[in-house]
Design a protein around this motif. Structure first.
Motif, PDB file in Angstrom:
ATOM      1  N   UNK A 287       0.828  -1.221   0.000  1.00 29.90           N
ATOM      2  CA  UNK A 287       0.000   0.000   0.000  1.00 29.90           C
ATOM      3  C   UNK A 287       0.856   1.262   0.000  1.00 29.90           C
ATOM      4  N   UNK A 288       2.045   1.172   0.538  1.00 32.03           N
ATOM      5  CA  UNK A 288       2.921   2.345   0.544  1.00 32.03           C
ATOM      6  C   UNK A 288       3.389   2.723  -0.866  1.00 32.03           C
ATOM      7  N   UNK A 289       3.265   1.750  -1.777  1.00 34.48           N
ATOM      8  CA  UNK A 289       3.674   2.015  -3.158  1.00 34.48           C
ATOM      9  C   UNK A 289       2.517   2.528  -4.029  1.00 34.48           C
ATOM     10  N   UNK A 297      -7.716   3.367  -0.849  1.00 27.28           N
ATOM     11  CA  UNK A 297      -8.875   3.312   0.065  1.00 27.28           C
ATOM     12  C   UNK A 297      -9.484   1.910   0.070  1.00 27.28           C
ATOM     13  N   UNK A 298      -9.535   1.306  -1.132  1.00 32.55           N
ATOM     14  CA  UNK A 298     -10.075  -0.059  -1.213  1.00 32.55           C
ATOM     15  C   UNK A 298      -9.216  -1.042  -0.411  1.00 32.55           C
ATOM     16  N   UNK A 299      -7.881  -0.907  -0.531  1.00 33.51           N
ATOM     17  CA  UNK A 299      -6.969  -1.794   0.201  1.00 33.51           C
ATOM     18  C   UNK A 299      -7.103  -1.607   1.720  1.00 33.51           C
ATOM     19  N   UNK A 303      -8.228  -4.388   4.429  1.00 30.40           N
ATOM     20  CA  UNK A 303      -7.394  -4.731   5.599  1.00 30.40           C
ATOM     21  C   UNK A 303      -8.171  -4.565   6.906  1.00 30.40           C
ATOM     22  N   UNK A 304      -9.010  -3.526   6.969  1.00 27.50           N
ATOM     23  CA  UNK A 304      -9.808  -3.325   8.182  1.00 27.50           C
ATOM     24  C   UNK A 304     -10.817  -4.458   8.359  1.00 27.50           C
ATOM     25  N   UNK A 305     -11.380  -4.910   7.234  1.00 24.01           N
ATOM     26  CA  UNK A 305     -12.303  -6.054   7.292  1.00 24.01           C
ATOM     27  C   UNK A 305     -11.582  -7.295   7.800  1.00 24.01           C
ATOM     28  N   UNK A 466      -4.655   6.232   6.035  1.00 25.47           N
ATOM     29  CA  UNK A 466      -5.709   6.893   5.261  1.00 25.47           C
ATOM     30  C   UNK A 466      -5.622   8.409   5.429  1.00 25.47           C
ATOM     31  N   UNK A 467      -5.449   8.851   6.657  1.00 24.42           N
ATOM     32  CA  UNK A 467      -5.391  10.305   6.916  1.00 24.42           C
ATOM     33  C   UNK A 467      -4.171  10.943   6.255  1.00 24.42           C
ATOM     34  N   UNK A 468      -3.059  10.254   6.330  1.00 27.11           N
ATOM     35  CA  UNK A 468      -1.831  10.823   5.733  1.00 27.11           C
ATOM     36  C   UNK A 468      -1.966  10.907   4.216  1.00 27.11           C
TER      37      UNK A 468
END
Length: 471
Positions: A287-289, A297-299, A303-305, A466-468
């Motif tokens: 995700x950092x890439x 946002x989808x990823x 991950x939260x799910x 997400x915020x960053x």
């Protein structure tokens, strides 16, 4: 002194309590001590001087005693000290002792005073290898030379034994074994039931019983009563040790099963968490890439799910463990309750036999007492009547009341020992079950908190990402 005018006494419960209170803390601390009571096993020093004591008795509970003062009494025999194996200082001066005896188990004794007695031979001191001070002046030893020779003999014998490290080690080991055995008996709730202690305690505070014992024919009756009572006590003692071994094995089996279940569950949970953590870190790197905001946002949402699913999986696993442990606990509770219940039923049966035996003894004693009274009235009693016995043989009511009072004391002692055993074993069982339940509640709360904290950490990290990205 006024005490010399009193009747000679046997050490009893009242005398011991009075002595402990007099020598214990005073003021508010003393009041607290009286309320809470003093355990004889915890007493370290005891003064029983100037009390007109004829017989040493009732001291077997004072197993921690290091200093005992019995001087200035009318003691005739050294006895009743067998259990005082921690005694270091013993004063028996100014008594009527004729023979040195009953000291073999006092292996820690360093200071012994037998001054001003009626001793004619210095003997039976070989086991006292730690003895440093021995006072035996003003006794019945015929010549000074004999006294000095005897003293020299024992002085060198003592010094020789002090140098014998093997014997010293054996004594330490013996004491350790003795202490461990006593603790085992206490853990089995049957301490001091492997001998005549219950029988002896029945007569400790029984002045009428002492007088009744002087009746013709009572000696044989009491010997038979003592023998049968001791045999019943030994049955309780043996059953107690057997039951203790069974309970110990049951408790160990329970904890072994519980720990195994917890370890197995934790291993499964740890593997699930490790797999998730490995996957999570890989996805964080990916995700950092990502530069596309919507794709990121989808990823993040995925991950939260997955974090929520992990939480459900771990909590479900924990719930399975709770159910499993509850089943193990219920089986254990049922087993230990049956075990204790069976033991209690057995013990109650034996104590009932003790009461039956006391009832028989009461009837036989009353029969002897009334028959003796009848002979006295008819002037047919051949032997001379002691003064103590004459005080009883006044009339039928006096005799009957004395026998009944003695009987009531004996039954009370039996009831009290039974109540003590049952109270302690029930308290042990309820305390054990409560502690197991409390520990399981604590474990479950801690584990649930660990799971939730970890999942919160994972979700917080994703939220930060997400915020960053939005900024």
């Amino acid at each position: 002194m006024n005490w010399q005018q009193d009747e000679p006494k046997v050490i009893d419960e009242e005398m011991l309590k009075q002595a402990i209170e007099e020598q214990g803390p005073q003021g508010q601390a003393g009041d607290i001590s009286k309320k809470e009571g003093v355990q004889y096993e915890d007493v370290l020093q005891l003064r029983l001087d100037y009390r007109n004591i004829l017989k040493i008795y009732h001291l077997w509970h004072f197993t921690s005693l290091t200093k005992l003062q019995l001087d200035n009494n009318v003691i005739e025999r050294i006895e009743g000290l067998k259990n005082l194996t921690n005694l270091v200082w013993l004063d028996l001066s100014f008594n009527n002792i004729q023979v040195i005896e009953g000291l073999n188990s006092l292996v820690k004794l360093k200071d012994l005073s037998l001054f001003n007695n009626r001793i004619s031979v210095i003997e039976n001191l070989d086991s006292l290898r730690d003895l440093h001070v021995l006072s035996f002046g003003n006794n019945a030893i015929a010549q000074l030379e004999n006294r000095e020779t005897a003293y020299t003999k024992y002085k060198y014998a003592i010094e020789g034994m002090q140098e014998n490290e093997l014997q010293e080690q054996q004594a330490i080991e013996a004491q350790k074994i003795s202490n461990e055995e006593l603790q085992l008996h206490k853990d089995a709730f049957v301490e001091f039931l492997n001998g005549p202690q219950l029988y002896d305690s029945m007569f400790d505070e029984d002045p009428d019983g002492e007088k009744l014992a002087l009746l013709p024919g009572m000696e044989e009756l009491l010997e038979s009563f003592k023998s049968k009572m001791e045999a019943l006590c030994v049955q309780i003692f043996d059953a107690g040790l057997t039951q203790h071994a069974q309970r110990t094995a049951e408790v160990e089996s329970f904890f072994s099963c519980s720990h195994e279940a917890v370890a197995d569950n934790r291993q499964k949970a740890a593997q699930i968490a490790a797999d998730f953590e490995s996957s999570r870190r890989q996805k964080i790197l990916e995700m950092q890439q990502i530069t596309d905001v919507e794709l990121l946002e989808d990823h993040i949402s995925l991950c939260q799910e997955q974090a929520s699913q992990l939480s459900e999986t771990l909590l479900s696993l924990e719930l399975q463990l709770v159910d499993q442990l509850e089943d193990i606990f219920k089986d254990f509770e049922r087993s230990i309750s049956d075990m204790v219940g069976g033991f209690i039923e057995y013990v109650q049966g034996i104590f009932a036999q003790c009461r039956d035996l006391e009832n028989q003894h009461h009837e036989q004693q009353l029969e002897i007492a009334l028959a003796t009274l009848e002979k006295v009235v008819k002037n047919e009693l051949e032997e001379e009547i002691p003064d103590d016995m004459a005080m009883l043989l006044v009339d039928k009511d006096t005799v009957t009341n004395a026998v009944s009072a003695s009987h009531d004391i004996h039954l009370l002692k039996i009831d009290n020992r039974e109540d003590e055993l049952l109270t302690r074993i029930n308290s042990w069982m309820s305390g054990l079950l409560k502690s197991i339940h409390d520990e399981e509640v604590k474990r479950n709360r801690k584990r649930t908190s660990e799971i939730r904290n970890y999942v919160s950490y994972v979700k917080d990290e994703l939220e930060d990402m997400r915020l960053s990205e939005h900024h």
